[in-house]
Design an enzyme around this catalytic site. Structure first.
Site, PDB file in Angstrom:
ATOM      1  N   ASP A 287     -45.273   3.093  28.144  1.00 50.16           N
ATOM      2  CA  ASP A 287     -46.128   3.429  27.004  1.00 50.16           C
ATOM      3  C   ASP A 287     -47.316   4.261  27.502  1.00 50.16           C
ATOM      4  O   ASP A 287     -48.295   4.453  26.797  1.00 50.16           O
ATOM      5  CB  ASP A 287     -46.587   2.175  26.242  1.00 50.16           C
TER       6      ASP A 287
ATOM      7  N   ARG B 203     -54.267  -4.853  32.567  1.00 47.85           N
ATOM      8  CA  ARG B 203     -54.497  -5.216  31.167  1.00 47.85           C
ATOM      9  C   ARG B 203     -53.411  -6.153  30.623  1.00 47.85           C
ATOM     10  O   ARG B 203     -53.703  -7.071  29.865  1.00 47.85           O
ATOM     11  CB  ARG B 203     -54.534  -3.956  30.294  1.00 47.85           C
TER      12      ARG B 203
ATOM     13  N   LEU C  54     -46.353  -0.739  31.273  1.00 51.57           N
ATOM     14  CA  LEU C  54     -46.762  -1.152  29.925  1.00 51.57           C
ATOM     15  C   LEU C  54     -48.233  -1.538  29.946  1.00 51.57           C
ATOM     16  O   LEU C  54     -48.628  -2.406  30.728  1.00 51.57           O
ATOM     17  CB  LEU C  54     -45.924  -2.367  29.488  1.00 51.57           C
ATOM     18  N   HIS C  55     -49.034  -0.878  29.118  1.00 50.31           N
ATOM     19  CA  HIS C  55     -50.445  -1.287  29.061  1.00 50.31           C
ATOM     20  C   HIS C  55     -51.133  -0.976  27.739  1.00 50.31           C
ATOM     21  O   HIS C  55     -52.324  -1.266  27.581  1.00 50.31           O
ATOM     22  CB  HIS C  55     -51.243  -0.663  30.209  1.00 50.31           C
ATOM     23  N   ARG C  56     -50.447  -0.366  26.769  1.00 49.15           N
ATOM     24  CA  ARG C  56     -51.114  -0.030  25.496  1.00 49.15           C
ATOM     25  C   ARG C  56     -51.528  -1.300  24.771  1.00 49.15           C
ATOM     26  O   ARG C  56     -50.726  -2.242  24.652  1.00 49.15           O
ATOM     27  CB  ARG C  56     -50.160   0.731  24.571  1.00 49.15           C
TER      28      ARG C  56
END
Ligand code: UD1
Ligand code: UDP
Length: 383
Positions: free
Chosen positions: A285, A245, A210-212
Protein backbone atom coordinates in the site's frame (compact mmCIF):
# COMPACT_ATOMS: atom_id res chain seq x y z
CA UNK A 1 21.16 36.83 -1.98
CA UNK A 2 24.44 35.87 -0.25
CA UNK A 3 27.64 35.16 -2.25
CA UNK A 4 27.07 31.40 -2.21
CA UNK A 5 23.34 30.70 -2.44
CA UNK A 6 22.11 28.36 0.31
CA UNK A 7 19.64 25.57 -0.47
CA UNK A 8 18.23 23.58 2.44
CA UNK A 9 16.40 20.25 2.06
CA UNK A 10 13.79 19.37 4.69
CA UNK A 11 13.53 15.59 5.18
CA UNK A 12 11.66 13.61 7.79
CA UNK A 13 10.36 10.24 6.67
CA UNK A 14 11.73 7.18 4.85
CA UNK A 15 10.53 8.04 1.33
CA UNK A 16 11.90 11.60 1.60
CA UNK A 17 15.47 10.33 1.86
CA UNK A 18 15.14 8.27 -1.32
CA UNK A 19 13.75 11.23 -3.32
CA UNK A 20 16.26 13.78 -2.02
CA UNK A 21 19.51 11.92 -2.68
CA UNK A 22 19.55 12.53 -6.48
CA UNK A 23 18.65 16.21 -6.02
CA UNK A 24 21.44 16.76 -3.49
CA UNK A 25 23.87 15.01 -5.87
CA UNK A 26 22.57 16.98 -8.86
CA UNK A 27 23.07 20.32 -7.12
CA UNK A 28 26.54 19.31 -5.88
CA UNK A 29 27.55 18.40 -9.44
CA UNK A 30 26.55 21.76 -10.93
CA UNK A 31 29.51 23.67 -12.26
CA UNK A 32 28.35 27.02 -10.94
CA UNK A 33 30.18 30.08 -9.73
CA UNK A 34 29.38 30.88 -7.02
CA UNK A 35 28.87 27.29 -5.87
CA UNK A 36 25.54 26.39 -4.27
CA UNK A 37 25.82 25.52 -0.57
CA UNK A 38 23.47 22.81 0.67
CA UNK A 39 22.29 21.40 3.96
CA UNK A 40 19.79 18.81 5.15
CA UNK A 41 17.40 19.50 8.01
CA UNK A 42 16.18 16.17 9.41
CA UNK A 43 12.93 16.71 11.28
CA UNK A 44 13.17 13.37 13.09
CA UNK A 45 9.65 12.32 12.04
CA UNK A 46 11.18 8.89 11.41
CA UNK A 47 13.90 8.04 13.91
CA UNK A 48 14.44 4.26 14.19
CA UNK A 49 17.82 3.32 12.70
CA UNK A 50 16.04 1.13 10.13
CA UNK A 51 13.69 3.97 9.14
CA UNK A 52 16.34 6.69 8.94
CA UNK A 53 20.11 6.12 9.49
CA UNK A 54 20.30 3.17 7.09
CA UNK A 55 19.00 5.40 4.28
CA UNK A 56 21.69 8.03 4.83
CA UNK A 57 24.29 5.26 4.57
CA UNK A 58 22.72 3.39 1.62
CA UNK A 59 22.04 6.57 -0.38
CA UNK A 60 25.25 8.42 0.48
CA UNK A 61 23.38 11.41 1.91
CA UNK A 62 25.44 13.95 3.86
CA UNK A 63 24.95 14.31 7.62
CA UNK A 64 22.08 16.67 8.46
CA UNK A 65 23.04 20.13 9.73
CA UNK A 66 20.23 19.78 12.27
CA UNK A 67 17.96 17.03 13.61
CA UNK A 68 14.82 18.39 15.23
CA UNK A 69 13.89 15.10 16.87
CA UNK A 70 10.15 15.74 16.63
CA UNK A 71 9.24 12.03 16.77
CA UNK A 72 5.71 10.64 16.69
CA UNK A 73 2.33 11.96 17.82
CA UNK A 74 -1.16 12.79 16.63
CA UNK A 75 -1.29 14.86 13.46
CA UNK A 76 -1.77 18.08 15.42
CA UNK A 77 0.94 17.37 17.97
CA UNK A 78 3.47 16.15 15.42
CA UNK A 79 2.75 19.05 13.05
CA UNK A 80 2.95 21.57 15.91
CA UNK A 81 6.37 20.24 16.95
CA UNK A 82 7.49 20.35 13.31
CA UNK A 83 6.30 23.95 12.91
CA UNK A 84 8.09 25.30 15.97
CA UNK A 85 11.27 23.32 15.32
CA UNK A 86 11.44 24.31 11.67
CA UNK A 87 10.67 27.97 12.32
CA UNK A 88 13.74 28.19 14.56
CA UNK A 89 16.18 26.47 12.24
CA UNK A 90 14.93 27.97 8.94
CA UNK A 91 14.80 31.39 10.61
CA UNK A 92 18.38 30.98 11.82
CA UNK A 93 19.79 29.99 8.40
CA UNK A 94 17.56 32.16 6.13
CA UNK A 95 18.22 29.97 3.05
CA UNK A 96 17.66 31.19 -0.50
CA UNK A 97 15.53 28.13 -1.20
CA UNK A 98 14.04 25.27 0.81
CA UNK A 99 13.34 22.02 -1.06
CA UNK A 100 10.58 19.75 0.27
CA UNK A 101 9.67 16.24 -0.87
CA UNK A 102 6.53 14.15 -1.21
CA UNK A 103 3.50 14.44 1.04
CA UNK A 104 4.40 13.71 4.66
CA UNK A 105 3.73 15.92 7.67
CA UNK A 106 7.31 17.22 7.60
CA UNK A 107 6.69 18.46 4.05
CA UNK A 108 3.48 20.25 5.08
CA UNK A 109 5.10 21.91 8.10
CA UNK A 110 8.14 23.06 6.14
CA UNK A 111 6.04 24.73 3.44
CA UNK A 112 3.90 26.54 6.02
CA UNK A 113 6.91 27.77 7.98
CA UNK A 114 8.68 29.00 4.85
CA UNK A 115 5.56 30.73 3.52
CA UNK A 116 5.22 32.67 6.78
CA UNK A 117 8.95 33.48 6.97
CA UNK A 118 9.04 34.64 3.34
CA UNK A 119 11.51 31.89 2.39
CA UNK A 120 11.05 30.54 -1.16
CA UNK A 121 10.35 26.84 -1.68
CA UNK A 122 10.45 24.03 -4.25
CA UNK A 123 8.27 20.91 -4.04
CA UNK A 124 9.60 17.67 -5.49
CA UNK A 125 6.76 15.28 -6.49
CA UNK A 126 4.15 18.01 -6.99
CA UNK A 127 0.68 17.54 -8.46
CA UNK A 128 0.02 13.94 -7.41
CA UNK A 129 -3.64 13.54 -6.46
CA UNK A 130 -5.64 10.57 -5.18
CA UNK A 131 -8.75 12.80 -4.93
CA UNK A 132 -9.33 11.15 -1.55
CA UNK A 133 -9.20 13.67 1.27
CA UNK A 134 -9.54 10.94 3.91
CA UNK A 135 -5.82 10.34 3.24
CA UNK A 136 -3.66 12.68 5.35
CA UNK A 137 -1.20 12.80 2.47
CA UNK A 138 -3.80 14.24 0.07
CA UNK A 139 -4.46 17.16 2.42
CA UNK A 140 -0.72 17.75 2.65
CA UNK A 141 -0.28 17.65 -1.14
CA UNK A 142 -2.97 20.26 -1.79
CA UNK A 143 -1.57 22.73 0.76
CA UNK A 144 2.05 22.18 -0.26
CA UNK A 145 1.36 22.72 -3.97
CA UNK A 146 -0.68 25.85 -3.29
CA UNK A 147 2.26 27.43 -1.45
CA UNK A 148 5.41 26.21 -3.23
CA UNK A 149 7.26 28.57 -5.60
CA UNK A 150 8.66 25.83 -7.88
CA UNK A 151 6.83 22.56 -8.57
CA UNK A 152 8.64 19.48 -9.87
CA UNK A 153 6.33 16.84 -11.36
CA UNK A 154 7.00 13.15 -11.92
CA UNK A 155 4.19 12.46 -14.41
CA UNK A 156 2.30 14.45 -17.07
CA UNK A 157 -1.13 14.33 -15.43
CA UNK A 158 0.31 16.20 -12.43
CA UNK A 159 0.75 19.29 -14.62
CA UNK A 160 -2.93 19.33 -15.52
CA UNK A 161 -4.07 18.76 -11.93
CA UNK A 162 -1.98 21.74 -10.84
CA UNK A 163 -3.39 23.89 -13.66
CA UNK A 164 -6.93 22.88 -12.62
CA UNK A 165 -6.16 24.11 -9.09
CA UNK A 166 -5.11 27.50 -10.45
CA UNK A 167 -1.35 27.06 -10.06
CA UNK A 168 0.63 29.33 -12.40
CA UNK A 169 1.84 26.89 -15.10
CA UNK A 170 5.19 28.69 -15.28
CA UNK A 171 6.01 27.29 -11.83
CA UNK A 172 5.58 23.64 -12.86
CA UNK A 173 8.22 21.43 -14.50
CA UNK A 174 7.97 17.83 -15.66
CA UNK A 175 11.36 16.45 -14.65
CA UNK A 176 10.98 12.69 -14.24
CA UNK A 177 11.14 10.81 -10.97
CA UNK A 178 14.02 11.17 -8.49
CA UNK A 179 12.88 8.02 -6.65
CA UNK A 180 13.61 6.21 -9.89
CA UNK A 181 17.00 7.98 -10.12
CA UNK A 182 17.88 6.40 -6.77
CA UNK A 183 16.75 3.02 -8.05
CA UNK A 184 18.85 3.39 -11.23
CA UNK A 185 21.88 4.28 -9.10
CA UNK A 186 21.31 1.28 -6.83
CA UNK A 187 20.60 -1.22 -9.60
CA UNK A 188 24.16 -2.61 -10.03
CA UNK A 189 24.29 -3.54 -6.33
CA UNK A 190 20.82 -5.10 -6.09
CA UNK A 191 21.31 -8.83 -5.63
CA UNK A 192 18.39 -10.83 -4.20
CA UNK A 193 20.58 -13.86 -3.34
CA UNK A 194 22.19 -12.79 -0.01
CA UNK A 195 19.01 -11.42 1.59
CA UNK A 196 16.95 -14.33 0.29
CA UNK A 197 19.52 -16.71 1.77
CA UNK A 198 19.56 -14.89 5.10
CA UNK A 199 15.76 -15.10 5.33
CA UNK A 200 15.63 -18.73 4.17
CA UNK A 201 13.32 -17.95 1.24
CA UNK A 202 12.90 -20.21 -1.78
CA UNK A 203 13.55 -18.90 -5.28
CA UNK A 204 9.89 -18.00 -5.84
CA UNK A 205 8.57 -15.68 -3.16
CA UNK A 206 6.48 -12.53 -2.68
CA UNK A 207 7.20 -9.34 -0.69
CA UNK A 208 4.52 -7.34 1.15
CA UNK A 209 4.66 -3.87 2.74
CA UNK A 210 1.64 -2.46 4.60
CA UNK A 211 1.39 0.79 6.52
CA UNK A 212 -1.54 2.94 5.30
CA UNK A 213 -3.79 4.06 8.17
CA UNK A 214 -6.83 2.83 6.17
CA UNK A 215 -5.35 -0.69 6.21
CA UNK A 216 -3.58 -0.98 9.55
CA UNK A 217 -5.19 1.36 12.11
CA UNK A 218 -8.63 -0.23 12.34
CA UNK A 219 -8.90 -3.73 13.84
CA UNK A 220 -11.59 -4.95 11.42
CA UNK A 221 -9.82 -3.62 8.33
CA UNK A 222 -6.53 -5.12 9.55
CA UNK A 223 -8.13 -8.54 10.09
CA UNK A 224 -9.72 -8.55 6.63
CA UNK A 225 -6.39 -7.62 5.07
CA UNK A 226 -4.38 -10.16 7.06
CA UNK A 227 -6.83 -12.94 6.15
CA UNK A 228 -6.36 -12.09 2.47
CA UNK A 229 -2.55 -11.96 2.77
CA UNK A 230 -2.58 -15.33 4.56
CA UNK A 231 -4.61 -16.78 1.72
CA UNK A 232 -2.05 -15.57 -0.82
CA UNK A 233 0.73 -17.05 1.33
CA UNK A 234 -0.75 -20.50 0.76
CA UNK A 235 0.21 -20.11 -2.93
CA UNK A 236 3.55 -18.30 -2.60
CA UNK A 237 5.66 -17.66 0.52
CA UNK A 238 5.49 -14.00 1.57
CA UNK A 239 8.06 -11.96 3.46
CA UNK A 240 6.79 -8.80 5.15
CA UNK A 241 9.33 -6.15 6.20
CA UNK A 242 6.87 -4.50 8.55
CA UNK A 243 6.63 -0.72 8.99
CA UNK A 244 6.43 0.19 12.70
CA UNK A 245 3.00 1.73 12.25
CA UNK A 246 1.33 -1.63 11.57
CA UNK A 247 3.30 -3.71 14.05
CA UNK A 248 0.83 -4.12 16.90
CA UNK A 249 -2.48 -4.01 15.05
CA UNK A 250 -1.42 -6.40 12.27
CA UNK A 251 0.11 -8.85 14.75
CA UNK A 252 -3.16 -8.81 16.73
CA UNK A 253 -4.95 -9.52 13.44
CA UNK A 254 -2.76 -12.61 12.92
CA UNK A 255 0.14 -11.32 10.81
CA UNK A 256 2.78 -13.47 12.49
CA UNK A 257 5.58 -15.67 11.20
CA UNK A 258 4.55 -19.22 10.21
CA UNK A 259 2.72 -21.10 7.44
CA UNK A 260 4.22 -19.28 4.47
CA UNK A 261 4.55 -15.89 6.17
CA UNK A 262 7.81 -14.35 7.40
CA UNK A 263 7.45 -11.11 9.36
CA UNK A 264 10.65 -9.09 9.77
CA UNK A 265 11.76 -5.59 10.74
CA UNK A 266 11.88 -2.95 7.99
CA UNK A 267 14.83 -3.48 5.68
CA UNK A 268 17.45 -0.97 4.61
CA UNK A 269 17.02 0.51 1.14
CA UNK A 270 19.48 -1.73 -0.72
CA UNK A 271 18.37 -4.96 0.97
CA UNK A 272 14.70 -4.14 0.44
CA UNK A 273 15.08 -3.39 -3.25
CA UNK A 274 17.27 -6.47 -3.69
CA UNK A 275 14.42 -8.54 -2.29
CA UNK A 276 11.86 -6.77 -4.51
CA UNK A 277 14.01 -7.24 -7.59
CA UNK A 278 13.96 -11.02 -7.13
CA UNK A 279 10.30 -11.27 -6.12
CA UNK A 280 7.58 -12.98 -8.17
CA UNK A 281 5.01 -10.59 -6.69
CA UNK A 282 4.75 -7.50 -4.48
CA UNK A 283 1.72 -6.73 -2.33
CA UNK A 284 1.78 -3.16 -1.03
CA UNK A 285 0.00 0.00 0.00
CA UNK A 286 3.14 2.15 -0.34
CA UNK A 287 3.33 5.02 -2.82
CA UNK A 288 6.99 4.60 -3.68
CA UNK A 289 6.90 0.83 -4.01
CA UNK A 290 4.24 1.13 -6.76
CA UNK A 291 6.78 3.17 -8.73
CA UNK A 292 9.78 0.95 -8.01
CA UNK A 293 7.94 -2.22 -9.11
CA UNK A 294 6.94 -0.42 -12.31
CA UNK A 295 10.57 0.28 -13.09
CA UNK A 296 11.77 -3.20 -12.07
CA UNK A 297 8.93 -4.93 -13.96
CA UNK A 298 7.85 -6.85 -10.86
CA UNK A 299 4.09 -7.60 -10.68
CA UNK A 300 2.49 -5.40 -8.01
CA UNK A 301 -0.93 -5.44 -6.37
CA UNK A 302 -1.77 -2.35 -4.33
CA UNK A 303 -4.33 -2.76 -1.55
CA UNK A 304 -5.96 0.64 -1.82
CA UNK A 305 -9.19 2.05 -3.28
CA UNK A 306 -7.24 4.61 -5.34
CA UNK A 307 -3.76 5.72 -6.28
CA UNK A 308 -2.18 9.14 -6.79
CA UNK A 309 0.20 7.33 -9.15
CA UNK A 310 -2.08 6.08 -11.98
CA UNK A 311 0.91 6.03 -14.32
CA UNK A 312 2.07 2.87 -12.51
CA UNK A 313 -1.10 1.20 -13.83
CA UNK A 314 -1.12 2.67 -17.37
CA UNK A 315 2.64 2.18 -17.88
CA UNK A 316 3.53 -0.37 -15.23
CA UNK A 317 2.75 -3.61 -13.46
CA UNK A 318 0.47 -2.13 -10.80
CA UNK A 319 -3.16 -3.15 -10.09
CA UNK A 320 -5.49 -1.81 -7.40
CA UNK A 321 -7.18 -4.44 -5.24
CA UNK A 322 -9.36 -4.73 -2.15
CA UNK A 323 -8.73 -7.36 0.51
CA UNK A 324 -11.63 -9.30 -1.05
CA UNK A 325 -10.10 -9.29 -4.54
CA UNK A 326 -6.46 -9.66 -3.41
CA UNK A 327 -6.12 -13.48 -3.62
CA UNK A 328 -7.50 -13.73 -7.17
CA UNK A 329 -5.58 -10.62 -8.31
CA UNK A 330 -2.37 -12.00 -6.83
CA UNK A 331 -2.86 -15.30 -8.67
CA UNK A 332 -3.44 -13.44 -11.94
CA UNK A 333 -0.44 -11.16 -11.40
CA UNK A 334 1.75 -14.20 -10.71
CA UNK A 335 0.52 -15.78 -13.93
CA UNK A 336 0.88 -12.59 -16.02
CA UNK A 337 4.42 -11.85 -14.81
CA UNK A 338 6.01 -8.55 -15.83
CA UNK A 339 3.71 -7.75 -18.77
CA UNK A 340 2.77 -4.04 -18.85
CA UNK A 341 0.17 -2.21 -20.95
CA UNK A 342 2.67 -0.24 -23.04
CA UNK A 343 5.98 -2.00 -22.49
CA UNK A 344 7.49 1.44 -21.87
CA UNK A 345 8.45 3.23 -18.69
CA UNK A 346 6.68 6.53 -17.89
CA UNK A 347 8.19 9.54 -19.71
CA UNK A 348 11.48 10.82 -18.26
CA UNK A 349 11.80 7.97 -15.73
CA UNK A 350 15.35 7.65 -16.97
CA UNK A 351 17.52 8.32 -13.92
CA UNK A 352 18.12 11.97 -14.84
CA UNK A 353 15.47 13.74 -12.72
CA UNK A 354 18.02 14.94 -10.13
CA UNK A 355 20.20 16.75 -12.71
CA UNK A 356 17.07 18.27 -14.33
CA UNK A 357 15.82 19.55 -10.99
CA UNK A 358 19.28 20.94 -10.22
CA UNK A 359 19.37 22.84 -13.53
CA UNK A 360 15.96 24.42 -12.94
CA UNK A 361 17.00 25.43 -9.42
CA UNK A 362 20.24 26.90 -10.74
CA UNK A 363 18.34 28.97 -13.32
CA UNK A 364 15.89 30.07 -10.62
CA UNK A 365 18.72 31.11 -8.29
CA UNK A 366 20.23 33.15 -11.15
CA UNK A 367 16.94 35.02 -11.32
CA UNK A 368 15.59 33.76 -14.62
CA UNK A 369 13.11 31.49 -12.93
CA UNK A 370 9.96 32.90 -14.38
CA UNK A 371 11.07 33.51 -17.96
CA UNK A 372 8.21 31.71 -19.72
CA UNK A 373 10.23 30.56 -22.73
CA UNK A 374 12.95 28.99 -20.62
CA UNK A 375 10.45 27.38 -18.27
CA UNK A 376 8.50 26.04 -21.22
CA UNK A 377 11.61 24.46 -22.69
CA UNK A 378 12.34 22.69 -19.44
CA UNK A 379 8.77 21.50 -19.18
CA UNK A 380 8.50 20.18 -22.70
CA UNK A 381 11.87 18.58 -23.25
CA UNK A 382 13.00 17.68 -19.79
CA UNK A 383 16.34 19.40 -20.35
C1 UD1 B 1 4.41 8.66 7.33
C2 UD1 B 1 3.65 9.50 6.31
C3 UD1 B 1 3.18 8.62 5.18
C4 UD1 B 1 4.34 7.84 4.57
C5 UD1 B 1 5.10 7.10 5.65
C6 UD1 B 1 6.34 6.51 5.02
C7 UD1 B 1 2.45 11.40 7.29
C8 UD1 B 1 1.11 11.93 7.64
N1 UD1 B 1 2.48 10.11 6.92
O1 UD1 B 1 3.49 7.72 7.85
O2 UD1 B 1 2.60 9.43 4.16
O3 UD1 B 1 3.81 6.93 3.63
O4 UD1 B 1 5.49 8.00 6.69
O5 UD1 B 1 6.87 5.48 5.76
O6 UD1 B 1 3.42 12.09 7.37
N2 UD1 B 1 7.22 4.89 14.24
C9 UD1 B 1 8.24 4.24 14.86
N3 UD1 B 1 9.53 4.55 14.49
C10 UD1 B 1 9.82 5.47 13.54
C11 UD1 B 1 8.76 6.14 12.93
C12 UD1 B 1 7.47 5.83 13.27
O7 UD1 B 1 8.05 3.38 15.71
O8 UD1 B 1 11.02 5.70 13.26
C13 UD1 B 1 5.84 4.52 14.61
C14 UD1 B 1 5.25 5.34 15.76
O9 UD1 B 1 4.44 4.51 16.50
C15 UD1 B 1 4.39 6.35 15.02
C16 UD1 B 1 3.91 5.57 13.81
O10 UD1 B 1 4.99 4.73 13.47
O11 UD1 B 1 3.32 6.81 15.81
C17 UD1 B 1 3.56 6.45 12.63
O12 UD1 B 1 4.64 7.31 12.27
P1 UD1 B 1 4.37 8.68 11.47
O13 UD1 B 1 5.64 9.26 10.99
O14 UD1 B 1 3.49 9.55 12.26
O15 UD1 B 1 3.51 8.22 10.24
P2 UD1 B 1 3.75 7.02 9.24
O16 UD1 B 1 2.63 6.05 9.41
O17 UD1 B 1 5.15 6.55 9.37
N1 UDP C 1 11.59 0.71 1.71
C1 UDP C 1 12.74 0.23 2.33
N2 UDP C 1 12.61 -0.76 3.27
C2 UDP C 1 11.42 -1.33 3.58
C3 UDP C 1 10.25 -0.84 2.94
C4 UDP C 1 10.37 0.20 2.02
O1 UDP C 1 13.84 0.68 2.06
O2 UDP C 1 11.39 -2.24 4.43
C5 UDP C 1 11.73 1.83 0.75
C6 UDP C 1 11.13 1.59 -0.60
O3 UDP C 1 12.02 0.95 -1.47
C7 UDP C 1 10.83 3.02 -1.06
C8 UDP C 1 10.49 3.73 0.23
O4 UDP C 1 11.00 2.92 1.29
O5 UDP C 1 11.99 3.61 -1.62
C9 UDP C 1 8.98 3.86 0.36
O6 UDP C 1 8.65 4.27 1.63
P1 UDP C 1 7.24 3.99 2.29
O7 UDP C 1 6.58 2.82 1.65
O8 UDP C 1 7.47 3.93 3.75
O9 UDP C 1 6.45 5.35 2.01
P2 UDP C 1 5.47 5.84 0.86
O10 UDP C 1 6.18 5.74 -0.43
O11 UDP C 1 4.23 5.00 0.94
O12 UDP C 1 5.15 7.24 1.25
Amino acid sequence: MRDNPLVLHVLGARPNFVKAAPVVRGLAALDLKPKVQQGIIHTGQHYDALMSDVFFADLGLPEPIANLGVGSGTHARQTAALLTGLEDVVGEHRPDLVVVYGDVNSTLAAILVCAKLGVRTAHVEAGLRSFDRTMPEEVNRIVVDALADILFCTSPEALSYLANEGVDPRKAHLVGNPMIDSLFAALPSLDPQPVRGRLGLPERYAVATLHRPGNVDDADAARELVDAVREVSRTVPIVVPLHPRGRTRLAEAGLVTGDGLTIIDPLGYLEFLSLVRGAALVVTDSGGVQEETTMLGVPCVTVRPNTERPITITHGTNRLVTPATLPAAAAKALADGSATPTGELPPLWDGQAGPRIARVIAAWLRGDNLAPAAAQAVRMTGD
